[in-house]
Design a protein around this motif. Structure first.
Motif, PDB file in Angstrom:
ATOM      1  N   LEU A 109      74.632  26.768   5.119  1.00 52.12           N
ATOM      2  CA  LEU A 109      73.824  25.768   4.424  1.00 52.12           C
ATOM      3  C   LEU A 109      72.329  26.055   4.608  1.00 52.12           C
ATOM      4  O   LEU A 109      71.555  26.016   3.649  1.00 52.12           O
ATOM      5  N   ASN A 112      71.296  29.006   2.436  1.00 56.95           N
ATOM      6  CA  ASN A 112      71.251  28.711   0.999  1.00 56.95           C
ATOM      7  C   ASN A 112      70.173  27.708   0.612  1.00 56.95           C
ATOM      8  O   ASN A 112      69.635  27.779  -0.481  1.00 56.95           O
ATOM      9  N   VAL A 113      69.856  26.784   1.480  1.00 58.46           N
ATOM     10  CA  VAL A 113      68.878  25.746   1.139  1.00 58.46           C
ATOM     11  C   VAL A 113      67.454  26.178   1.486  1.00 58.46           C
ATOM     12  O   VAL A 113      66.534  25.941   0.694  1.00 58.46           O
TER      13      VAL A 113
END
Length: 120
Positions: A109, A112-113
């Motif tokens: 996460l 990707n963020v």
């Protein structure tokens, strides 16, 4: 008159990586089902699954840095295989294993963020 098809759009980079992860997951699931390569059909699926996984992973390296591609490929593969092991093979995980898998998901996460290295 010759039949011509419209040119299909290029495959988005994440699609190739997701397909690589799915192929690796199928290959690893078949590895468990092959019972140490004593069952022919699952053994063939292992070879095809891993060949497809590495080929697709190599294609994703056109877009992603190797460290990011491999982190996503291996991390999501671990998560999916743990879930398949639980659902299909009845394998239980203790709380440290679940915590570790949660940390892997958290890392994916974060990449990707927040990472500008991962192409979106």
């Amino acid at each position: 008159m010759a039949f011509t098809s419209p040119r299909s759009p290029p495959v988005p980079p994440f699609v190739t990586l997701v397909l690589a992860i799915l192929a690796e997951t199928i290959g690893t699931t078949a590895l468990q089902a092959s019972q140490q390569f004593t069952r022919p059909l699952p053994s063939i699926i292992v070879v095809i699954g891993y060949a497809a996984a590495f080929y697709l992973l190599s294609l994703s390296l056109r877009t992603f840095p190797v460290g990011i591609a491999y982190a996503l490929w291996s991390g999501l593969g671990i998560v999916f295989i743990a879930a398949i092991g639980f659902i299909v093979f009845g394998q239980r995980l203790d709380w440290p294993a679940v915590l570790g898998i949660g940390l892997i998901l958290a890392g994916i996460l974060v990449i990707n963020v927040f990472s500008t290295t991962a192409t979106h």
